[in-house]
Design a protein around this motif. Sequence first.
Motif, PDB file in Angstrom:
ATOM      1  N   GLY A 116      95.679  63.578   7.725  1.00 56.20           N
ATOM      2  CA  GLY A 116      94.372  63.479   7.100  1.00 56.20           C
ATOM      3  C   GLY A 116      93.509  62.411   7.712  1.00 56.20           C
ATOM      4  N   GLY A 117      92.644  61.901   6.796  1.00 58.22           N
ATOM      5  CA  GLY A 117      92.579  62.059   5.366  1.00 58.22           C
ATOM      6  C   GLY A 117      93.818  61.569   4.602  1.00 58.22           C
ATOM      7  N   THR A 118      93.882  61.982   3.376  1.00 55.85           N
ATOM      8  CA  THR A 118      94.978  61.573   2.498  1.00 55.85           C
ATOM      9  C   THR A 118      95.635  62.812   1.895  1.00 55.85           C
ATOM     10  OG1 THR A 118      93.698  59.571   1.959  1.00 55.85           O
ATOM     11  CG2 THR A 118      95.580  60.060   0.558  1.00 55.85           C
ATOM     12  N   PHE A 145      90.269  64.563   2.868  1.00 59.30           N
ATOM     13  CA  PHE A 145      89.789  63.908   1.643  1.00 59.30           C
ATOM     14  C   PHE A 145      90.420  62.527   1.505  1.00 59.30           C
ATOM     15  CE2 PHE A 145      90.174  68.505   0.957  1.00 59.30           C
ATOM     16  CZ  PHE A 145      88.831  68.824   0.762  1.00 59.30           C
ATOM     17  N   CYS A 146      89.605  61.541   1.137  1.00 54.50           N
ATOM     18  CA  CYS A 146      90.098  60.195   0.831  1.00 54.50           C
ATOM     19  C   CYS A 146      89.333  59.702  -0.385  1.00 54.50           C
ATOM     20  CB  CYS A 146      89.850  59.241   2.001  1.00 54.50           C
ATOM     21  SG  CYS A 146      90.924  59.582   3.409  1.00 54.50           S
ATOM     22  N   THR A 147      89.941  58.798  -1.156  1.00 52.40           N
ATOM     23  CA  THR A 147      89.215  58.307  -2.324  1.00 52.40           C
ATOM     24  C   THR A 147      88.108  57.338  -1.905  1.00 52.40           C
ATOM     25  OG1 THR A 147      91.112  56.869  -2.597  1.00 52.40           O
ATOM     26  CG2 THR A 147      90.901  58.629  -4.168  1.00 52.40           C
ATOM     27  N   THR A 148      88.385  56.535  -0.845  1.00 56.02           N
ATOM     28  CA  THR A 148      87.332  55.692  -0.266  1.00 56.02           C
ATOM     29  C   THR A 148      87.517  55.698   1.251  1.00 56.02           C
ATOM     30  OG1 THR A 148      88.766  53.758  -0.429  1.00 56.02           O
ATOM     31  CG2 THR A 148      87.200  54.088  -2.236  1.00 56.02           C
ATOM     32  N   ARG A 149      86.502  55.258   1.999  1.00 61.13           N
ATOM     33  CA  ARG A 149      86.632  55.195   3.460  1.00 61.13           C
ATOM     34  C   ARG A 149      87.027  53.792   3.868  1.00 61.13           C
ATOM     35  NH1 ARG A 149      84.628  59.188   6.956  1.00 61.13           N
ATOM     36  NH2 ARG A 149      85.756  57.892   8.428  1.00 61.13           N
ATOM     37  N   CYS A 150      88.023  53.684   4.759  1.00 63.11           N
ATOM     38  CA  CYS A 150      88.414  52.380   5.288  1.00 63.11           C
ATOM     39  C   CYS A 150      87.407  51.951   6.359  1.00 63.11           C
ATOM     40  CB  CYS A 150      89.824  52.447   5.868  1.00 63.11           C
ATOM     41  SG  CYS A 150      91.033  53.021   4.658  1.00 63.11           S
ATOM     42  N   ALA A 151      87.280  50.632   6.543  1.00 62.13           N
ATOM     43  CA  ALA A 151      86.195  50.106   7.379  1.00 62.13           C
ATOM     44  C   ALA A 151      86.314  50.471   8.854  1.00 62.13           C
ATOM     45  CB  ALA A 151      86.155  48.584   7.239  1.00 62.13           C
ATOM     46  N   TYR A 152      87.508  50.821   9.320  1.00 64.04           N
ATOM     47  CA  TYR A 152      87.722  51.074  10.748  1.00 64.04           C
ATOM     48  C   TYR A 152      87.860  52.571  11.047  1.00 64.04           C
ATOM     49  CZ  TYR A 152      92.433  51.753   9.069  1.00 64.04           C
ATOM     50  OH  TYR A 152      93.520  52.219   8.365  1.00 64.04           O
ATOM     51  N   CYS A 153      87.804  53.412  10.019  1.00 64.90           N
ATOM     52  CA  CYS A 153      88.230  54.809  10.164  1.00 64.90           C
ATOM     53  C   CYS A 153      87.134  55.706  10.729  1.00 64.90           C
ATOM     54  CB  CYS A 153      88.652  55.349   8.802  1.00 64.90           C
ATOM     55  SG  CYS A 153      89.147  57.081   8.878  1.00 64.90           S
ATOM     56  N   ASP A 154      87.462  56.437  11.782  1.00 69.48           N
ATOM     57  CA  ASP A 154      86.514  57.455  12.252  1.00 69.48           C
ATOM     58  C   ASP A 154      87.163  58.842  12.242  1.00 69.48           C
ATOM     59  OD1 ASP A 154      88.136  57.467  14.512  1.00 69.48           O
ATOM     60  OD2 ASP A 154      86.446  57.837  15.852  1.00 69.48           O
ATOM     61  N   GLU A 178      89.514  47.314   4.388  1.00 73.32           N
ATOM     62  CA  GLU A 178      89.073  48.078   3.206  1.00 73.32           C
ATOM     63  C   GLU A 178      90.072  49.169   2.838  1.00 73.32           C
ATOM     64  OE1 GLU A 178      84.890  49.099   3.962  1.00 73.32           O
ATOM     65  OE2 GLU A 178      84.368  47.185   3.006  1.00 73.32           O
ATOM     66  N   ARG A 179      91.349  48.816   2.946  1.00 75.20           N
ATOM     67  CA  ARG A 179      92.394  49.723   2.486  1.00 75.20           C
ATOM     68  C   ARG A 179      92.446  49.654   0.966  1.00 75.20           C
ATOM     69  NH1 ARG A 179      94.616  53.369   5.905  1.00 75.20           N
ATOM     70  NH2 ARG A 179      96.264  53.479   4.359  1.00 75.20           N
ATOM     71  N   GLY A 180      92.827  50.763   0.358  1.00 71.84           N
ATOM     72  CA  GLY A 180      92.849  50.786  -1.109  1.00 71.84           C
ATOM     73  C   GLY A 180      94.206  50.441  -1.689  1.00 71.84           C
ATOM     74  N   ALA A 186     100.980  59.848   3.538  1.00 70.78           N
ATOM     75  CA  ALA A 186     100.629  59.399   2.181  1.00 70.78           C
ATOM     76  C   ALA A 186     100.069  57.989   2.221  1.00 70.78           C
ATOM     77  CB  ALA A 186     101.871  59.436   1.297  1.00 70.78           C
ATOM     78  N   ASN A 187      99.154  57.726   1.309  1.00 71.68           N
ATOM     79  CA  ASN A 187      98.679  56.359   1.133  1.00 71.68           C
ATOM     80  C   ASN A 187      99.544  55.705   0.081  1.00 71.68           C
ATOM     81  OD1 ASN A 187      96.742  56.107   2.993  1.00 71.68           O
ATOM     82  ND2 ASN A 187      95.013  56.417   1.606  1.00 71.68           N
ATOM     83  N   PRO A 188     100.039  54.484   0.342  1.00 72.17           N
ATOM     84  CA  PRO A 188     100.964  53.867  -0.592  1.00 72.17           C
ATOM     85  C   PRO A 188     100.426  53.793  -2.023  1.00 72.17           C
ATOM     86  CG  PRO A 188     100.894  52.624   1.445  1.00 72.17           C
ATOM     87  CD  PRO A 188      99.829  53.669   1.542  1.00 72.17           C
TER      88      PRO A 188
HETATM   89  S1  SF4 Z   1      92.160  55.262   7.510  1.00 74.24           S
HETATM   90 FE1  SF4 Z   1      93.273  56.874   6.432  1.00 74.24          FE
HETATM   91  S2  SF4 Z   1      93.051  56.357   4.253  1.00 74.24           S
HETATM   92 FE2  SF4 Z   1      91.479  55.186   5.349  1.00 74.24          FE
HETATM   93  S3  SF4 Z   1      89.656  56.485   5.252  1.00 74.24           S
HETATM   94 FE3  SF4 Z   1      90.703  56.955   7.183  1.00 74.24          FE
HETATM   95  S4  SF4 Z   1      92.015  58.692   6.735  1.00 74.24           S
HETATM   96 FE4  SF4 Z   1      91.400  57.795   4.756  1.00 74.24          FE
END
Ligand code: SF4
Length: 406
Positions: A74-76, A12-21, A145-147, A108-110
Motif C-alpha cells: 500500500g497504502g495500508t 488507503f491510509c488514515t493519514t499521510r506520512c511526511a516523506y511518503c510519495d 508523521e507516522r501514526g 500492516a501499520n503497527p
Molecule cells: S508511508 Fe506508508 S503509512 Fe505512511 S502514508 Fe505512505 S503508505 Fe501510508
Amino acid sequence: MSPISIYLHIPFCTTRCAYCDFNTYAGLENLIPAYVASLAKEIRGVGGYSVPPRMPGADGKAHGPSAHSVYFGGGTPSLLSVDQVAQILEAIRDGFGLLPGSEITLEANPGSVDLALLEGYRRIGVNRLSLGVQSSHPGELRLLERGHTFPDVIQAVLAARKAGFTNVSLDLIFGLPYQTITAWKESLLRALSLDPDHVSLYALSLEFGTPMHAWVGRGLLPEPDPDLAAEMYARAASLLDEGGFQHYEISNWAGRSGSGEGNGSFAACRHNLQYWRNRPYLGFGAGAHGYAAGVRYANVRSPSGYVRRIEAGAGYNYPVSPAVADQRDVPLSTEMNETMMLGLRLLDEGVDESAFKERFGVGIEEAFPKPMKRLQEDGLVRWDEGHLRLTESTIFIANQAFCLFV
Ligand code: SF4
C-alpha cells in the motif's frame, strides 16, 4: 508454465506520512468496499482471459497461470477487514489458483492491528506480515508523521506471534534529518530484540511534492547527509551479520525462520525475489504495475477512476485489464538488461549463468561483452560457481554497475 506472483495495491491510509510519495490517499476509506469489489472483478477478469493454454482448475473453472506468492501492499492493507482480504484471495483462487505453500504477505501499520484482526488474517491464509516500524524514537516518528509509537510495534509483533505468524518482517528508515549513528543503532537493536524473521532497511529519499521535501527546501530541516547514511547502512549491515541474518539483497536481510524462500532456511521474501529474478508478476488495483507475457503495464492511479474503469467492464486481454493506463511491450534486449540490473541486486544469488542461458539462449559474457569487460576490470563484479555477483565494496556504488545495462 512457471508460477506468477500477484501484487494487490491498497491505496488507503488514515493519514499521510511526511516523506511518503506512494500512491495512497487519506480520507477515502468509504471507497474501500467498492474498491475491494473492483479488485476481485479485475483479478477474475484477467485470470479468465489468460493467454493460452487456458488451464482448467481442479474446480473446472478457467484459470490463469497459478500464483506462488501474493503481496498486499500500500497504502495500508491492514485497513481491510478479514472478510475483504478473504474476498480478494478467493478471486485469486478462482482466476489463477494458489499453489500449495504460497507466500501471502500483508503490509500492516503497527497502530492499525490487534490480535483479533491478525488471527483472522492468519485463519484465511495470510502467512507473512510486513510491519512498517521505521524508527524506535518518538521524535523521529513524529518528524516522519507516522501514526504509531514503538510500543505499538512491540504489541503488534507480540500479537502476530500469538496469532501464529512465523514470518514477520520489519521495515526501518535511516538517514533522517538530525538522526545520529547512535540513535539509528538503537532503533535497529530494539527492532532486532523483537526477533524478526526478515528486515528491510531503506535510506530516506526526499521525494518532490512531499511535506518533508518542502521543509528541507525552505531550510526548516537539514538535507540528509549521504555519507552519514552510508555509514549507517554499513553499521547496520555488520550488526545484522553478527545477528546471523543473511544479506540477500541490497536493502533486505533474511533471518533463519525456516518459513521462507532462499538458501537453506533463511526467510527471504519469495514475492520480491520474483521481481529481482525478473519473473512475471501481475499487479491489481490503482497504480499497480505488472510484468507478464512480455508486457509491462501500469494501472490508472486514482482509486475512484480505477473503480469506474473496472465497473465499465470491457477491455480484458491478458495481462491487462480495463484499468491499465500505460503499457509497453518489452523487447528481448530490454528483458536481458533488466534481468542483469535486477539480478545483481541479489548479493548471494546474483545472476545465474545457466538460468540466463536457458532463458535467452546466450551466456552473460556473450550478451554483454563490453559492460562485462568494464565491470570485471573495475572489480565491480565477480564470478562464483556460475553466478555473477557484485563484489562487497560495490554494494555502496551499485548504481555504477547497474547503469552499464541501461
Ligand atoms: S508511508 Fe506508508 S503509512 Fe505512511 S502514508 Fe505512505 S503508505 Fe501510508
